[in-house]
Motif scaffolding. Sequence first.
Motif, PDB file in Angstrom:
ATOM      1  N   SER A 136     -68.056 -26.111   3.924  1.00 33.09           N
ATOM      2  CA  SER A 136     -67.440 -27.055   2.997  1.00 33.09           C
ATOM      3  C   SER A 136     -68.239 -28.355   2.922  1.00 33.09           C
ATOM      4  O   SER A 136     -68.395 -28.943   1.842  1.00 33.09           O
ATOM      5  CB  SER A 136     -65.999 -27.346   3.426  1.00 33.09           C
ATOM      6  OG  SER A 136     -65.385 -28.274   2.564  1.00 33.09           O
ATOM      7  N   SER A 137     -68.747 -28.809   4.056  1.00 30.03           N
ATOM      8  CA  SER A 137     -69.545 -30.037   4.042  1.00 30.03           C
ATOM      9  C   SER A 137     -70.828 -29.851   3.251  1.00 30.03           C
ATOM     10  O   SER A 137     -71.268 -30.765   2.541  1.00 30.03           O
ATOM     11  CB  SER A 137     -69.853 -30.489   5.475  1.00 30.03           C
ATOM     12  OG  SER A 137     -70.772 -29.609   6.110  1.00 30.03           O
ATOM     13  N   PHE A 138     -71.446 -28.674   3.355  1.00 31.15           N
ATOM     14  CA  PHE A 138     -72.647 -28.384   2.570  1.00 31.15           C
ATOM     15  C   PHE A 138     -72.322 -28.361   1.076  1.00 31.15           C
ATOM     16  O   PHE A 138     -73.092 -28.843   0.243  1.00 31.15           O
ATOM     17  CB  PHE A 138     -73.257 -27.047   2.990  1.00 31.15           C
ATOM     18  CG  PHE A 138     -73.863 -27.053   4.370  1.00 31.15           C
ATOM     19  CD1 PHE A 138     -74.368 -28.214   4.926  1.00 31.15           C
ATOM     20  CD2 PHE A 138     -73.918 -25.886   5.116  1.00 31.15           C
ATOM     21  CE1 PHE A 138     -74.935 -28.218   6.199  1.00 31.15           C
ATOM     22  CE2 PHE A 138     -74.475 -25.873   6.389  1.00 31.15           C
ATOM     23  CZ  PHE A 138     -74.981 -27.045   6.939  1.00 31.15           C
ATOM     24  N   LYS A 139     -71.160 -27.771   0.734  1.00 30.09           N
ATOM     25  CA  LYS A 139     -70.749 -27.713  -0.672  1.00 30.09           C
ATOM     26  C   LYS A 139     -70.555 -29.122  -1.232  1.00 30.09           C
ATOM     27  O   LYS A 139     -70.994 -29.418  -2.349  1.00 30.09           O
ATOM     28  CB  LYS A 139     -69.445 -26.919  -0.803  1.00 30.09           C
ATOM     29  CG  LYS A 139     -68.827 -26.958  -2.196  1.00 30.09           C
ATOM     30  CD  LYS A 139     -67.497 -26.240  -2.237  1.00 30.09           C
ATOM     31  CE  LYS A 139     -66.449 -26.909  -1.430  1.00 30.09           C
ATOM     32  NZ  LYS A 139     -66.002 -28.217  -2.009  1.00 30.09           N
ATOM     33  N   GLN A 140     -69.895 -29.958  -0.481  1.00 30.27           N
ATOM     34  CA  GLN A 140     -69.657 -31.320  -0.937  1.00 30.27           C
ATOM     35  C   GLN A 140     -70.973 -32.071  -1.141  1.00 30.27           C
ATOM     36  O   GLN A 140     -71.123 -32.832  -2.109  1.00 30.27           O
ATOM     37  CB  GLN A 140     -68.780 -32.047   0.075  1.00 30.27           C
ATOM     38  CG  GLN A 140     -67.352 -31.523   0.128  1.00 30.27           C
ATOM     39  CD  GLN A 140     -66.562 -32.106   1.279  1.00 30.27           C
ATOM     40  OE1 GLN A 140     -67.030 -32.994   1.987  1.00 30.27           O
ATOM     41  NE2 GLN A 140     -65.349 -31.599   1.488  1.00 30.27           N
ATOM     42  N   GLU A 141     -71.919 -31.860  -0.233  1.00 28.31           N
ATOM     43  CA  GLU A 141     -73.220 -32.515  -0.363  1.00 28.31           C
ATOM     44  C   GLU A 141     -73.957 -32.006  -1.603  1.00 28.31           C
ATOM     45  O   GLU A 141     -74.530 -32.790  -2.360  1.00 28.31           O
ATOM     46  CB  GLU A 141     -74.056 -32.277   0.892  1.00 28.31           C
ATOM     47  CG  GLU A 141     -75.380 -33.031   0.893  1.00 28.31           C
ATOM     48  CD  GLU A 141     -76.127 -32.863   2.195  1.00 28.31           C
ATOM     49  OE1 GLU A 141     -76.837 -33.793   2.597  1.00 28.31           O
ATOM     50  OE2 GLU A 141     -76.007 -31.778   2.819  1.00 28.31           O
ATOM     51  N   LYS A 142     -73.907 -30.694  -1.818  1.00 33.50           N
ATOM     52  CA  LYS A 142     -74.549 -30.119  -3.003  1.00 33.50           C
ATOM     53  C   LYS A 142     -73.930 -30.680  -4.284  1.00 33.50           C
ATOM     54  O   LYS A 142     -74.640 -31.038  -5.232  1.00 33.50           O
ATOM     55  CB  LYS A 142     -74.379 -28.594  -2.991  1.00 33.50           C
ATOM     56  CG  LYS A 142     -74.860 -27.897  -4.259  1.00 33.50           C
ATOM     57  CD  LYS A 142     -74.187 -26.548  -4.412  1.00 33.50           C
ATOM     58  CE  LYS A 142     -73.925 -26.292  -5.866  1.00 33.50           C
ATOM     59  NZ  LYS A 142     -73.134 -25.086  -6.098  1.00 33.50           N
TER      60      LYS A 142
END
Length: 339
Positions: free
Chosen positions: A100-106
Amino acid sequence: MKENTELLNKLIDDSSNFSNLYQPGIYWKKKVSQSQKEIFLKGIKNFRGSDNNIGESFSDNQNINILNDYFGGVRGFFKYMFEKVYPFKNIFIRQLSLTSSFKQEKNLYKSKYFEQNSYIIELSNKFNFDNSVNCGCEDHSIFGEKKISNYYLTIADTHLNFSKKIDFKNIKSFFEIGGGFGANVHFLIQNYNNIKKIIYLDLPVNLYIATQYLKMFYNDSVIDYLSIKNNKIEFSKNNNLEIICIPPWKIMDLKVKIDLFQNSNSFVEMPKNVVLNYCNQIKRNIHSNSKIALSSYGKFNPKTTFDPKTLKEYFDFGFDVNFSPSMVPNQENIFLISK
């Protein structure tokens, strides 16, 4: 966004009564089966969110949980283990948090790119995008005080390319096959008050979501399958907004003349005999001044899709064929517009 299990069940039950011409092909068969299971499990309120995979390939949901694809058999066993059994459950929760953190960063990088891109800024100012962020949508950009779905911006990009050859201000009736979750119809109605008569066709599960999505905005102007399942399909003789949502087999019952037909991406994802049947039915419901607008992503996988340039061969008239850069860097889209 309201549920209507009676509509969904009727669409699914009736679909089994028709030939393969009206069934999902290789590309879509697994996807629609998966969507159906998730709808019954989770509902459609947040179908554009990241906690489900309902809208895979036809919406902008950002599923981060691979277990949303796991139902039954060995896969169902692993789903149970990772969701319910300690310590696997705890490990998997940590993995979802990391993903989820990677998705938010993307999403942050994507939105900042869109918000600084002059062409996309032009799109955001040129068109109306009211209510484009709903049902759990997390993929969006902000322009001034406007929050706009990035998916709707790609729709506007496709539309602008079609507009080079088509005067949408003269379009009164519109027919679309495979329009995602109804977002393109929503976009057109917001930007052209002359478009009043609309036929929307999609596979049963996709159609169910699109029907309920459009009803969220247009209420009784949306006519669902339960209302027309035993009838020929004709527009009312008035200037009221009318959006008739039909499954594939009801195309045989169309008795309309449409000004514009559009398909974006999904034709190349169907078996060729299915596309040919659709095109023959479309030709039956157009007039001498009708326009055909087709678009697709430039790159295709021959195992599941086919060359979009060949789409013009399914009709009896000429097409202008143009390639245009995609909003995604280093990619392009193809546009075929009847002459």
